[in-house]
Design a protein around this motif. Structure first.
Motif, PDB file in Angstrom:
ATOM      1  N   PRO A 567       0.648  -1.239   0.208  1.00 20.82           N
ATOM      2  CA  PRO A 567       0.297  -0.114   0.269  1.00 20.82           C
ATOM      3  C   PRO A 567       0.760   1.196   0.049  1.00 20.82           C
ATOM      4  CG  PRO A 567       0.143  -0.929   1.775  1.00 20.82           C
ATOM      5  CD  PRO A 567       0.746  -1.998   1.097  1.00 20.82           C
ATOM      6  N   ASP A 568       2.162   1.034   0.400  1.00 22.61           N
ATOM      7  CA  ASP A 568       3.006   2.251   0.328  1.00 22.61           C
ATOM      8  C   ASP A 568       3.523   2.166  -0.741  1.00 22.61           C
ATOM      9  OD1 ASP A 568       2.219   2.229   2.969  1.00 22.61           O
ATOM     10  OD2 ASP A 568       3.785   0.821   3.477  1.00 22.61           O
ATOM     11  N   GLU A 569       3.549   2.120  -2.049  1.00 23.65           N
ATOM     12  CA  GLU A 569       4.258   1.879  -2.927  1.00 23.65           C
ATOM     13  C   GLU A 569       3.833   3.408  -4.065  1.00 23.65           C
ATOM     14  OE1 GLU A 569       6.922   1.339  -5.775  1.00 23.65           O
ATOM     15  OE2 GLU A 569       6.487  -0.247  -4.600  1.00 23.65           O
ATOM     16  N   TRP A 570       4.645   4.269  -4.534  1.00 23.11           N
ATOM     17  CA  TRP A 570       4.637   5.191  -4.831  1.00 23.11           C
ATOM     18  C   TRP A 570       4.948   5.606  -5.733  1.00 23.11           C
ATOM     19  CZ3 TRP A 570       1.942   9.432  -6.330  1.00 23.11           C
ATOM     20  CH2 TRP A 570       2.305  10.733  -6.521  1.00 23.11           C
ATOM     21  N   PRO A 571       4.577   5.798  -7.183  1.00 25.17           N
ATOM     22  CA  PRO A 571       5.206   6.198  -8.301  1.00 25.17           C
ATOM     23  C   PRO A 571       6.301   7.517  -8.569  1.00 25.17           C
ATOM     24  CG  PRO A 571       3.684   6.359  -8.830  1.00 25.17           C
ATOM     25  CD  PRO A 571       3.669   5.581  -7.341  1.00 25.17           C
ATOM     26  N   TYR A 572       7.641   7.650  -8.320  1.00 22.90           N
ATOM     27  CA  TYR A 572       8.477   8.351  -8.724  1.00 22.90           C
ATOM     28  C   TYR A 572      10.080   8.875  -9.744  1.00 22.90           C
ATOM     29  CZ  TYR A 572      12.307   4.822  -7.738  1.00 22.90           C
ATOM     30  OH  TYR A 572      12.855   3.033  -7.991  1.00 22.90           O
ATOM     31  N   ARG A 573       9.093   7.611 -10.455  1.00 23.13           N
ATOM     32  CA  ARG A 573       9.782   8.055 -12.331  1.00 23.13           C
ATOM     33  C   ARG A 573       9.036   9.811 -12.778  1.00 23.13           C
ATOM     34  NH1 ARG A 573      15.375   6.275 -12.029  1.00 23.13           N
ATOM     35  NH2 ARG A 573      15.503   3.941 -10.915  1.00 23.13           N
ATOM     36  N   PRO A 574      10.166   9.936 -13.315  1.00 25.25           N
ATOM     37  CA  PRO A 574       8.811  11.290 -14.411  1.00 25.25           C
ATOM     38  C   PRO A 574       8.696  10.607 -15.879  1.00 25.25           C
ATOM     39  CG  PRO A 574      11.773  11.591 -14.294  1.00 25.25           C
ATOM     40  CD  PRO A 574      11.468  10.602 -13.165  1.00 25.25           C
ATOM     41  N   THR A 575       9.575   9.625 -15.562  1.00 26.31           N
ATOM     42  CA  THR A 575       9.076   9.251 -17.135  1.00 26.31           C
ATOM     43  C   THR A 575       8.904   7.400 -17.103  1.00 26.31           C
ATOM     44  OG1 THR A 575      11.345   9.083 -18.351  1.00 26.31           O
ATOM     45  CG2 THR A 575      10.118  10.937 -18.437  1.00 26.31           C
ATOM     46  N   LEU A 576       8.242   6.823 -18.038  1.00 23.15           N
ATOM     47  CA  LEU A 576       8.433   5.324 -18.010  1.00 23.15           C
ATOM     48  C   LEU A 576       9.481   4.861 -18.671  1.00 23.15           C
ATOM     49  CD1 LEU A 576       6.404   2.605 -18.244  1.00 23.15           C
ATOM     50  CD2 LEU A 576       6.379   2.538 -20.242  1.00 23.15           C
ATOM     51  N   GLU A 577      10.153   5.300 -19.504  1.00 26.14           N
ATOM     52  CA  GLU A 577      11.247   5.080 -20.379  1.00 26.14           C
ATOM     53  C   GLU A 577      12.681   4.765 -18.906  1.00 26.14           C
ATOM     54  OE1 GLU A 577       9.188   7.054 -23.707  1.00 26.14           O
ATOM     55  OE2 GLU A 577       9.995   7.278 -21.323  1.00 26.14           O
ATOM     56  N   ALA A 578      12.152   5.724 -18.133  1.00 23.29           N
ATOM     57  CA  ALA A 578      13.080   5.815 -16.884  1.00 23.29           C
ATOM     58  C   ALA A 578      13.028   4.229 -15.476  1.00 23.29           C
ATOM     59  CB  ALA A 578      13.224   7.280 -16.393  1.00 23.29           C
ATOM     60  N   ALA A 579      11.452   4.416 -15.889  1.00 25.38           N
ATOM     61  CA  ALA A 579      11.520   3.555 -15.016  1.00 25.38           C
ATOM     62  C   ALA A 579      11.754   1.882 -14.873  1.00 25.38           C
ATOM     63  CB  ALA A 579      10.013   3.697 -14.381  1.00 25.38           C
ATOM     64  N   LEU A 580      11.647   1.761 -16.915  1.00 26.45           N
ATOM     65  CA  LEU A 580      11.830   0.895 -17.541  1.00 26.45           C
ATOM     66  C   LEU A 580      13.616   0.490 -17.497  1.00 26.45           C
ATOM     67  CD1 LEU A 580      10.066   0.677 -20.345  1.00 26.45           C
ATOM     68  CD2 LEU A 580       9.422  -0.704 -19.184  1.00 26.45           C
ATOM     69  N   ALA A 581      14.228   1.668 -17.366  1.00 25.17           N
ATOM     70  CA  ALA A 581      15.820   1.201 -17.077  1.00 25.17           C
ATOM     71  C   ALA A 581      16.129   1.055 -15.557  1.00 25.17           C
ATOM     72  CB  ALA A 581      16.198   2.479 -18.058  1.00 25.17           C
ATOM     73  N   GLY A 582      15.217   1.465 -15.093  1.00 18.94           N
ATOM     74  CA  GLY A 582      15.616   1.532 -13.467  1.00 18.94           C
ATOM     75  C   GLY A 582      15.546  -0.024 -12.957  1.00 18.94           C
ATOM     76  N   CYS A 583      14.385  -0.270 -13.807  1.00 20.44           N
ATOM     77  CA  CYS A 583      13.985  -1.618 -13.718  1.00 20.44           C
ATOM     78  C   CYS A 583      15.141  -3.047 -13.919  1.00 20.44           C
ATOM     79  CB  CYS A 583      12.853  -1.958 -13.790  1.00 20.44           C
ATOM     80  SG  CYS A 583      12.617  -3.472 -13.969  1.00 20.44           S
ATOM     81  N   VAL A 584      15.932  -2.690 -15.176  1.00 20.86           N
ATOM     82  CA  VAL A 584      16.051  -3.429 -16.058  1.00 20.86           C
ATOM     83  C   VAL A 584      17.846  -3.139 -15.567  1.00 20.86           C
ATOM     84  CG1 VAL A 584      17.939  -3.918 -18.340  1.00 20.86           C
ATOM     85  CG2 VAL A 584      15.743  -3.456 -17.818  1.00 20.86           C
ATOM     86  N   GLU A 585      18.280  -2.335 -14.915  1.00 24.75           N
ATOM     87  CA  GLU A 585      19.558  -1.907 -14.077  1.00 24.75           C
ATOM     88  C   GLU A 585      19.496  -3.027 -12.431  1.00 24.75           C
ATOM     89  OE1 GLU A 585      22.335   1.753 -12.429  1.00 24.75           O
ATOM     90  OE2 GLU A 585      20.177   2.093 -13.091  1.00 24.75           O
ATOM     91  N   TYR A 586      19.223  -3.332 -12.100  1.00 20.10           N
ATOM     92  CA  TYR A 586      18.512  -3.835 -10.601  1.00 20.10           C
ATOM     93  C   TYR A 586      17.817  -5.143 -11.316  1.00 20.10           C
ATOM     94  CZ  TYR A 586      19.865   0.792  -9.420  1.00 20.10           C
ATOM     95  OH  TYR A 586      20.518   2.553  -8.665  1.00 20.10           O
ATOM     96  N   LEU A 587      18.020  -5.811 -11.902  1.00 12.10           N
ATOM     97  CA  LEU A 587      17.628  -6.780 -12.209  1.00 12.10           C
ATOM     98  C   LEU A 587      18.339  -7.999 -10.889  1.00 12.10           C
ATOM     99  CD1 LEU A 587      16.831  -7.344 -15.682  1.00 12.10           C
ATOM    100  CD2 LEU A 587      14.679  -7.227 -14.090  1.00 12.10           C
ATOM    101  N   ALA A 588      19.777  -8.318 -11.168  1.00 17.69           N
ATOM    102  CA  ALA A 588      20.308  -8.505 -10.700  1.00 17.69           C
ATOM    103  C   ALA A 588      19.874  -9.140  -8.489  1.00 17.69           C
ATOM    104  CB  ALA A 588      21.718  -8.556 -10.623  1.00 17.69           C
ATOM    105  N   ASP A 589      19.817  -7.987  -8.615  1.00 18.20           N
ATOM    106  CA  ASP A 589      19.117  -7.432  -6.693  1.00 18.20           C
ATOM    107  C   ASP A 589      17.499  -7.842  -6.955  1.00 18.20           C
ATOM    108  OD1 ASP A 589      21.441  -6.400  -6.699  1.00 18.20           O
ATOM    109  OD2 ASP A 589      21.219  -5.147  -6.685  1.00 18.20           O
ATOM    110  N   THR A 590      16.841  -7.700  -8.189  1.00 16.90           N
ATOM    111  CA  THR A 590      15.085  -7.482  -7.855  1.00 16.90           C
ATOM    112  C   THR A 590      15.113  -8.932  -7.469  1.00 16.90           C
ATOM    113  OG1 THR A 590      15.047  -6.000  -9.216  1.00 16.90           O
ATOM    114  CG2 THR A 590      13.011  -7.209  -8.656  1.00 16.90           C
TER     115      THR A 590
END
Length: 667
Positions: A567-590
């Motif tokens: 319930p505390d999830e808050w989207p903070y990236r200004p663009t979808l591309e930035a959110a996707l790039a962040g997801c890919v960058e931290y895939l190993a930790d995810t």
């Protein structure tokens, strides 16, 4: 046998170990270099009370007493969606004999998985060494116990994911990479430093503002070609602010004649020249290192030498104080100032912190108020100890009279701006803070968003070049909250832009994030049998109100398939591309976070055949976000379908579920 007793704490969840104070002896002030002849407890130790032993929570098993003896290796093809995995558990290792013991070639397993999904992957895989007692003729139970001991050593990352594509990435030409880095240094008006350190610290390549001191330590690569291949523009810019924190700020003169095009560089010759500078030409003594600095269109070579020793006092958790002596490095030769450096920027000491201490402005002084005599934190002093950096100066202890802004696409376009305090500008009153402070807007030249179209990007794509952090909305829009009526708005803007920046310079990258499209990540999540969560919040109706967050906000995460929506999830990236790039960058930790918390539940071993991507869900997401403007929506994609959740004050509400997002029927 995938769950075993923790061998580090024997299942007790804690370890009874010698206290840290025994490393320094029964002394309040201890020298780091002076090791006591025999371990002796500090009688006034705050951890063991002079006993000499202390119970420490076992961090290896996270105080559970048990550990998982399972390792999963997964390889995914981002182009096709194919996934293959290998389960490493006791009894299925197939080790090979070597002169030093038995080893499991995990690298070969990853190579076989990559071949099965048709992907080219990179990244090293350490070998799994079995205990020295292991032999193939041991009793089965004893053999399995030893294999479990070897596997639990990997339980900090029990699921390792390797993502690749059908075609391998083209190899990096070190000479071409070096020419590009040099050309960008001329464009951004920075130094490019190529450095080698002795004693195994290796080669590093980085950008610096002129005058930056030599870093205390630098862990690099084995040789210069390897360092260049591993250092792209973002890597070279990382840490720019930290390296130049204490450098005197100066203006730049971008109109000065620029150096000609960067000539081709012989990397091998440059490497040999730098190594030659690591030896003193007078007495042949080996020096700590050497540097080559690209400045003003040419190379400047210098050796690194030991400076004057510096003594630091470090407080220990035992209540002792450790006296540490470090020897900083200095350059044997200081290159002349570049031709584009201008006059020095004036500054005044920061009133909200005390240099050399942890004292920061107390909260009772927020908003320009005087210190409160009854404040429980500072007792009217106005200052209190804090582990955080100073909010006003970010621990530079300087407030500059001007700031230099450099915006660039990191290729061939650049804009240099200089903002000076005391500049009279026509401002527009746009709002008033709840406390009565006026909010004004500066002209276009003070709005970073106005420069984005010149560089061919959207305002949301602007980010700090050092670290990729988002630019504050006030800097983008030119909004300033005045501390009092009649205050200098440009001075407030200069303070906000120059906070913690190296030499009073803010370098902004205008680059659209490079990320795979959302359907490809959805296919990847389904192949791994995980859930892909897309969070979106439409705040576009707040556009033009400087007191509210505006625009679209996104976040994209891989989650465990059975994990509930937070319930505390808050989207903070200004663009979808930035959110996707962040997801890919931290895939190993995810994927590590997606490992089941219950040790009795094994880690899944996903597999998937090649498949087509789904229809692009972004248009539907935008329509749903607009329908619930101002509220956060979470869409979860799993193999079972997708679900739509709405966040509100009472938690998370399930709105709809279907096999496909385009088939959702809202309840």
């Amino acid at each position: 046998m995938t769950v075993v007793t923790c061998p580090d704490c024997d299942g007790l969840t804690f370890q009874l170990s010698p206290c840290r104070c025994t490393n320094l002896g029964d002394r309040f002030l201890a020298d780091e270099a002076a090791t006591p002849t025999r371990p002796e407890a500090y009688r006034e130790c705050e951890q063991c009370r002079g006993v000499g032993k202390a119970a420490y929570p076992c961090h290896r098993c996270e105080r559970r007493g048990r550990r998982r003896a399972q390792l999963v290796l997964s390889v995914a093809n981002l182009d096709t969606g194919a996934v293959a995995s290998h389960n490493v558990v006791p009894g299925g290792l197939d080790p090979e004999p070597t002169p030093t013991g038995w080893v499991v070639r995990l690298r070969d397993r990853v190579r076989e998985l990559a071949a099965s999904v048709g992907a080219s992957v990179t990244g090293g895989v350490p070998e799994l060494w079995l205990p020295s007692q292991w032999r193939p003729d041991l009793p089965a139970l004893h053999r399995l116990e030893l294999e479990a001991q070897a596997i639990v050593g990997w339980d900090s990352t029990p699921w390792r994911l390797f993502v690749g594509r059908c075609q391998p990435a083209p190899p990096v030409d070190p000479a071409d990479r070096l020419v590009r880095l040099c050309a960008l240094a001329d464009l951004l008006l920075l130094d490019l430093v190529v450095e080698v350190r002795r004693q195994g610290q290796g080669w590093t390549v980085r950008y610096e503002v002129p005058g930056s001191p030599v870093p205390q330590s630098a862990i690099g690569r084995r040789d210069l070609p390897e360092a260049l291949a591993a250092t792209d523009v973002a890597d070279a810019l990382a840490g720019l602010a930290e390296r130049g924190r204490g450098v005197a700020a100066r203006l730049v003169q971008p109109d000065r004649t620029r150096p000609p095009a960067v000539p081709a560089v012989d990397v091998d010759q440059l490497e040999r020249r730098i190594l030659a500078d690591c030896v003193d030409p007078v007495d042949g003594v080996e020096l700590p290192g050497a540097q080559a600095i690209w400045r003003d269109g040419c190379w400047w070579h210098t050796s690194l030498r030991d400076g004057e020793p510096v003594e630091d006092l470090v407080e220990q958790p035992t209540g002792q104080v450790l006296r540490r002596t470090r020897v900083p490095l200095r350059r044997g030769f200081t290159p002349p100032d570049p031709s584009w450096l201008g006059a020095e920027i004036g500054w005044r000491p920061c009133p909200d912190c005390v240099p050399g201490s942890r004292l920061r402005s107390c909260d009772c002084r927020l908003g320009g108020r005087t210190a409160d005599v009854g404040c429980p934190h500072c007792r009217g002093a106005g200052l209190r100890p804090s582990a955080l950096a100073c909010f006003s100066c970010d621990d530079t202890h300087r407030l500059y009279d001007a700031v230099v802004i450099t915006l660039s696409d990191l290729r061939h376009r650049v804009v240099h701006l200089a903002w000076h305090t005391g500049t009279s500008e026509e401002v527009t009153l746009v709002a008033t803070q709840p406390g009565g402070k006026p909010v004004v807007r500066l002209p276009d030249r003070y709005r970073l968003a106005a420069w984005a179209p010149i560089l061919g990007v959207r305002p949301e794509d602007l980010a700090e070049a050092d670290g990729g952090y988002d630019i504050e909305a006030d800097l983008l829009g030119g909004y300033v909250t005045l501390p009092w009526t009649g205050a200098d708005p440009v001075a407030e803007q200069v303070r906000a832009a120059g906070r913690g920046q190296p030499a009073g310079r803010l370098v902004v990258s205008a680059v659209r994030p490079d990320a795979p499209p959302l359907p490809e990540l959805i296919r990847l999540a389904l192949g791994l049998d995980l859930a892909l969560e897309v969070n979106v919040c439409d705040l576009r109706r707040n556009a033009g109100d400087p007191l509210l967050v505006s625009g679209l906000r996104w976040s994209v995460h891989l989650r465990n398939r059975d994990a509930p929506v937070s319930p505390d999830e808050w989207p903070y990236r200004p663009t979808l591309e930035a959110a996707l790039a962040g997801c890919v960058e931290y895939l190993a930790d995810t994927v590590v976070e997606a490992v089941p918390v219950d040790l009795a539940v094994p880690i899944p071993v996903p597999a998937a055949a090649p498949s087509d991507v789904t229809a692009d869900p972004v248009p539907v997401l935008l329509r749903l976000a607009a329908r619930h403007a101002g509220q956060t929506l979470t869409v979860r994609f799993t193999r079972a379908g997708c679900t739509l959740h709405l966040h509100h004050d009472e938690g998370v509400h399930l709105l709809a579920e279907a096999t496909d997002l385009h088939e959702l029927r809202l309840t």
